[in-house]
Design a protein around this motif. Structure first.
Motif, PDB file in Angstrom:
ATOM      1  N   VAL A  19       0.834  -1.205   0.000  1.00  0.00           N
ATOM      2  CA  VAL A  19       0.000   0.000   0.000  1.00  0.00           C
ATOM      3  C   VAL A  19       0.868   1.255   0.000  1.00  0.00           C
TER       4      VAL A  19
ATOM      5  N   GLU B 148      -3.821   7.220   0.901  1.00  0.00           N
ATOM      6  CA  GLU B 148      -4.126   5.840   1.265  1.00  0.00           C
ATOM      7  C   GLU B 148      -5.611   5.546   1.037  1.00  0.00           C
TER       8      GLU B 148
ATOM      9  N   ARG C   4      -6.766   2.507  -1.379  1.00  0.00           N
ATOM     10  CA  ARG C   4      -7.569   1.412  -0.841  1.00  0.00           C
ATOM     11  C   ARG C   4      -8.958   1.381  -1.482  1.00  0.00           C
TER      12      ARG C   4
ATOM     13  N   LYS D  95     -11.961  -5.289   4.892  1.00  0.00           N
ATOM     14  CA  LYS D  95     -10.623  -4.764   5.130  1.00  0.00           C
ATOM     15  C   LYS D  95      -9.584  -5.864   5.008  1.00  0.00           C
TER      16      LYS D  95
ATOM     17  N   ASN E 180      -6.637  -5.989   2.136  1.00  0.00           N
ATOM     18  CA  ASN E 180      -5.226  -6.157   2.482  1.00  0.00           C
ATOM     19  C   ASN E 180      -4.617  -7.355   1.762  1.00  0.00           C
TER      20      ASN E 180
END
Length: 294
Positions: free
Chosen positions: A28, A39, A43, A139, A143
């Motif tokens: 990331v 970010e 994302r 989430k 990731n």
């Protein structure tokens, strides 16, 4: 020189250790550096990819029609409706979902090529199946997808993800290994376990030919996605149990690149070898060519 730049998996793991971060957090931050985006933005884009995963699975399951060639279509639904006989719930879902996305691709639906259209079903299938089976939230999935993407970028840099360059080991092999890494992360694996899941999977795809019948990303591609989705789950399970690849991950990538270089051109997406040159494969190609002329 970027702070979070990595060119090998060893460097990716070392950065994670140096900064006390997960692999996904390194990926990331590297994306933020190179794209000059926040970010939140980075994302958000990845979350939108996950949404397309889910939409493609649903579309593939709902649409039971055939592709234009008539070679594929309806098998994901067929397997969904068939009683489970051998596979466990997670592996069975992975196989079904991989069929669904690959069939959607063959019918020109919207998909996410990760890393390629020919291998598009594997990562979405494995990640969706794992999320459903162990109950992870978005989430965690986002990731894991960053981790898979970062690993895929290393393969692309140091070998290839194109069937025309490295055979299907570069396409379905890379996709399965990315999926294995993602699955291991979603199941709570350490950085070491994640990387070993990748290596255990990748090294068992080495030498896989790209031999599409009639030059279409349909046979054997669609069913190959389903089989390699299950392999990805197996590799992740092994890594999570503490099994390690004897050959380090970066060396596995090097081996894949070398095999791709020496692999005959006939086995690299040219349809001049393998299944494409069987009697049935040639007959299908001739039929489709005739259909196009009429």
């Amino acid at each position: 020189m970027y702070t979070y730049e990595y060119k090998t998996l060893h460097e990716l793991v070392a950065l994670a250790g140096k900064h006390h971060l997960s692999l996904s957090e390194i990926v990331v931050r590297h994306e933020m550096e190179t794209s000059e985006q926040t970010e939140e933005k980075v994302r958000g884009v990845m979350a939108s990819r996950l949404q397309v995963f889910h939409e493609s699975i649903e579309a593939g399951l709902q649409d039971q029609g055939k592709s234009v060639s008539g070679l594929v279509g309806g098998d994901a639904y067929k397997m969904l409706q068939s009683p489970a006989k051998l596979l466990g719930s997670l592996s069975r879902k992975a196989a079904i979902y991989a069929l669904a996305v690959s069939e959607a691709n063959a019918k020109m639906f919207k998909i996410v090529a990760c890393p390629t259209a020919g291998s598009c079903g594997i990562v979405p299938a494995v990640m969706t199946a794992v999320a459903e089976e162990i109950g992870t939230d978005q989430k965690v999935s986002v990731n894991a997808l960053f981790t898979a993407a970062g690993i895929g970028a290393v393969v692309s840099r140091n070998a290839s993800v194109a069937g025309a360059v490295g055979g299907c080991q570069a396409e379905c092999g890379t996709a399965a290994a990315m999926a294995a890494a993602a699955a291991a992360e979603m199941a709570g694996g350490t950085n070491d376990e994640i990387i070993n899941a990748f290596a255990l999977c990748m090294k068992n795809t080495l030498g896989l030919a790209c031999d599409p019948v009639a030059g279409l990303v349909e046979v054997p591609c669609v069913k190959r996605n389903a089989c390699y989705a299950v392999m990805a789950v197996s590799a992740a399970e092994m890594a999570l149990a503490g099994i390690r690849s004897v050959i380090p991950p970066d060396e596995v990538i090097e081996a894949m690149a070398e095999i791709g270089r020496i692999m005959p051109v006939a086995l690299k997406e040219t349809s001049d070898g393998g299944l494409a040159r069987t009697a049935t494969g040639k007959a299908i190609a001739a039929r489709l060519e005739q259909d196009m002329q009429e």
